[in-house]
Design an enzyme around this catalytic site. Structure first.
Site, PDB file in Angstrom:
ATOM      1  N   LYS A   1       0.818  -1.220   0.000  1.00 51.38           N
ATOM      2  CA  LYS A   1       0.000   0.000   0.000  1.00 51.38           C
ATOM      3  C   LYS A   1       0.845   1.261   0.000  1.00 51.38           C
ATOM      4  O   LYS A   1       0.404   2.311  -0.454  1.00 51.38           O
ATOM      5  CB  LYS A   1      -0.923   0.007   1.235  1.00 51.38           C
ATOM      6  CG  LYS A   1      -0.187   0.103   2.566  1.00 51.38           C
ATOM      7  CD  LYS A   1      -1.108   0.105   3.761  1.00 51.38           C
ATOM      8  CE  LYS A   1      -1.640  -1.257   4.060  1.00 51.38           C
ATOM      9  NZ  LYS A   1      -0.595  -2.215   4.547  1.00 51.38           N
TER      10      LYS A   1
ATOM     11  N   GLU B   1       6.027  -5.566   8.695  1.00 53.27           N
ATOM     12  CA  GLU B   1       5.388  -4.983   7.518  1.00 53.27           C
ATOM     13  C   GLU B   1       5.951  -3.592   7.223  1.00 53.27           C
ATOM     14  O   GLU B   1       5.232  -2.595   7.211  1.00 53.27           O
ATOM     15  CB  GLU B   1       3.873  -4.896   7.744  1.00 53.27           C
ATOM     16  CG  GLU B   1       3.209  -6.242   8.009  1.00 53.27           C
ATOM     17  CD  GLU B   1       1.783  -6.091   8.513  1.00 53.27           C
ATOM     18  OE1 GLU B   1       1.307  -4.940   8.632  1.00 53.27           O
ATOM     19  OE2 GLU B   1       1.142  -7.125   8.811  1.00 53.27           O
TER      20      GLU B   1
ATOM     21  N   HIS C   1       0.157  -3.321  15.218  1.00 50.53           N
ATOM     22  CA  HIS C   1       0.750  -2.180  14.515  1.00 50.53           C
ATOM     23  C   HIS C   1       0.760  -1.004  15.479  1.00 50.53           C
ATOM     24  O   HIS C   1      -0.300  -0.584  15.952  1.00 50.53           O
ATOM     25  CB  HIS C   1      -0.045  -1.828  13.258  1.00 50.53           C
ATOM     26  CG  HIS C   1       0.719  -1.009  12.268  1.00 50.53           C
ATOM     27  ND1 HIS C   1       1.276   0.219  12.575  1.00 50.53           N
ATOM     28  CD2 HIS C   1       1.040  -1.246  10.963  1.00 50.53           C
ATOM     29  CE1 HIS C   1       1.895   0.704  11.507  1.00 50.53           C
ATOM     30  NE2 HIS C   1       1.771  -0.160  10.516  1.00 50.53           N
TER      31      HIS C   1
END
Length: 431
Positions: free
Chosen positions: A67, A272, A195
């Protein structure tokens, strides 16, 4: 594998840099009337970041966050280097599959998924996906019963500039119920993710989240879930000017992993990273296409060089509906550099920078003191690789700038070494 080709990049001769490529493009464009904005992506920077990640977080496998920047040559480069991929949508999964990546290297890391997208993942062999609530589990059980689910837990992300947990993340006091529900639905849960938010300014958030994940692992064992994966998410800084360094975060992460998930615990650790890899690798060159001078009545002077007699509006051929889209959310760390070095004796004028659309909200910057610039002059912006063009639009018919990818011969050789190492490791696992 759809291998990257030299045609995807300008392979730089020894001694030639990405900045040199920018200068060449500007010089060539300045001979014409087509002085369109453009981006240059320095892939040597990306390769260096990857090598540094592997060295600094040796137990963590990166799954690049598509993304953040989904240019095809870029994701092909990551595929060659052996990373996994964090995909947030059907389209992103399609992109990664199209370049020949094994679906085992994909995690569908969006806790809220459309049913058709869940089915698409199932039909294309993508098994790892995240969830944070009971209804998502039910959707998956009905449409992808062979999925390997990762429970995303909430974290304390108030010290990050872009908080994630207002939208996603299961509170710890709900995890037991969710793990029991998964068991009753005959859905396999293989791990935990979190996250801490983008541009995290407190590395201890990683330590606390890893400790919380360990607690959830213990709860999962009560329901016979075989937990083999910890996903520590993103939030790693991508520019030198960040409040804390990647190395500071890595030191905290390594210590917490050694304490709660030591080597030999049969748990794979992934992350990530997105902006970490690409934020500093891309530079934008924009051209001044218009200018307006506004005379001031009775202004105040703010320094010896500042001339209070006028202010200047500059109109650029890229704006907040393009590469500067993050300015809409006041989350932008682009660094402005004047292409022409000004004389230290030039007066400075109060200046504002505007994009090319008809929308008065299309303002890039204000209250800047700049020397007087001319129509046709160039401005350079560094640190524009993360969440820029991917978030742009074609509002008013303006299109994103063309992108040039550059790679040094040394980086090209490093990529091929990484590729061979990855292939050898994969063959060893199969045997």
């Amino acid at each position: 594998m759809d291998y990257i080709q030299e045609s995807d990049f300008t392979v730089l001769e020894e001694g030639f840099t990405a900045r040199g490529l920018i200068e060449k493009i500007i010089n060539d464009a300045s001979q014409t009337e087509e002085r369109d904005a453009f981006l240059v992506g320095d892939m040597e920077e990306v390769v260096k970041k990857h090598l540094h990640f592997l060295k600094t977080l040796p137990r963590v496998k990166p799954f690049y966050a598509v993304k953040c920047n989904n240019f095809r040559p870029l994701v092909k480069l990551f595929a060659e280097m052996g990373t996994g991929f964090d995909c947030a949508s059907k389209s992103e999964i399609e992109l990664i599959k199209e370049i020949g990546v094994n679906p085992e290297r994909i995690i569908y890391a969006n806790p809220c998924k459309q049913i058709s997208s869940i089915k698409f993942a199932a039909n294309n062999g993508v098994q790892m996906m995240t969830f944070d609530n009971e209804l998502e589990l039910i959707k998956v059980s009905e449409n992808h019963p062979k999925a390997k689910m990762v429970l995303r837990i909430a974290t304390k992300d108030s010290k990050s500039s872009y908080c994630m947990n207002a939208k996603f993340g299961a509170p710890l006091n709900t995890c037991r119920h969710l793990l029991e529900t998964a068991k009753n639905l005959n859905i396999e849960v293989i791990g935990v993710s979190f996250h801490v938010g983008s541009a995290c300014s407190d590395p201890q958030l990683f330590a606390q989240s890893i400790e919380d994940a360990h607690l959830v692992f213990d709860i999962a064992s009560e329901f016979q879930h075989k937990m083999t994966l910890l996903d520590i998410g993103g939030g790693f800084p991508g520019i030198m000017e960040a409040k804390i360094s990647f190395e500071e975060i890595a030191a905290v992460v390594n210590s917490a992993l050694d304490k709660y998930f030591p080597e030999g615990s049969a748990v794979d650790i992934i992350a990530e990273p997105g902006r970490y890899y690409v934020a500093s690798a891309f530079t934008l060159a924009v051209n001044i296409i218009g200018k307006k001078i506004v005379q001031q009545d009775a202004p105040e002077s703010h320094g010896e060089r500042n001339d209070p007699c006028k202010s200047v509006f500059y109109y650029l051929n890229d704006g907040i509906y393009g590469t500067f889209s993050r300015l809409l959310f006041r989350r932008c760390q682009h660094k402005l550099i004047l292409h022409k070095e000004p004389s230290p004796k030039q007066p400075l004028y109060m200046s504002s920078l505007w994009g090319p659309t008809c929308d008065p909200m299309d303002q890039i910057a204000e209250h800047l003191y700049l020397p007087e610039l001319c129509i046709g002059d160039w401005l350079l912006y560094y640190n524009v690789g993360a969440y820029t063009v991917v978030a742009s639009s074609t509002f008013n018919g303006f299109h994103p700038p063309h992108i040039h990818f550059a790679m040094s011969l040394q980086a090209w050789e490093d990529v091929h070494l990484l590729k061979r190492g990855f292939e050898q490791a994969e063959n060893t696992k199969k045997n």
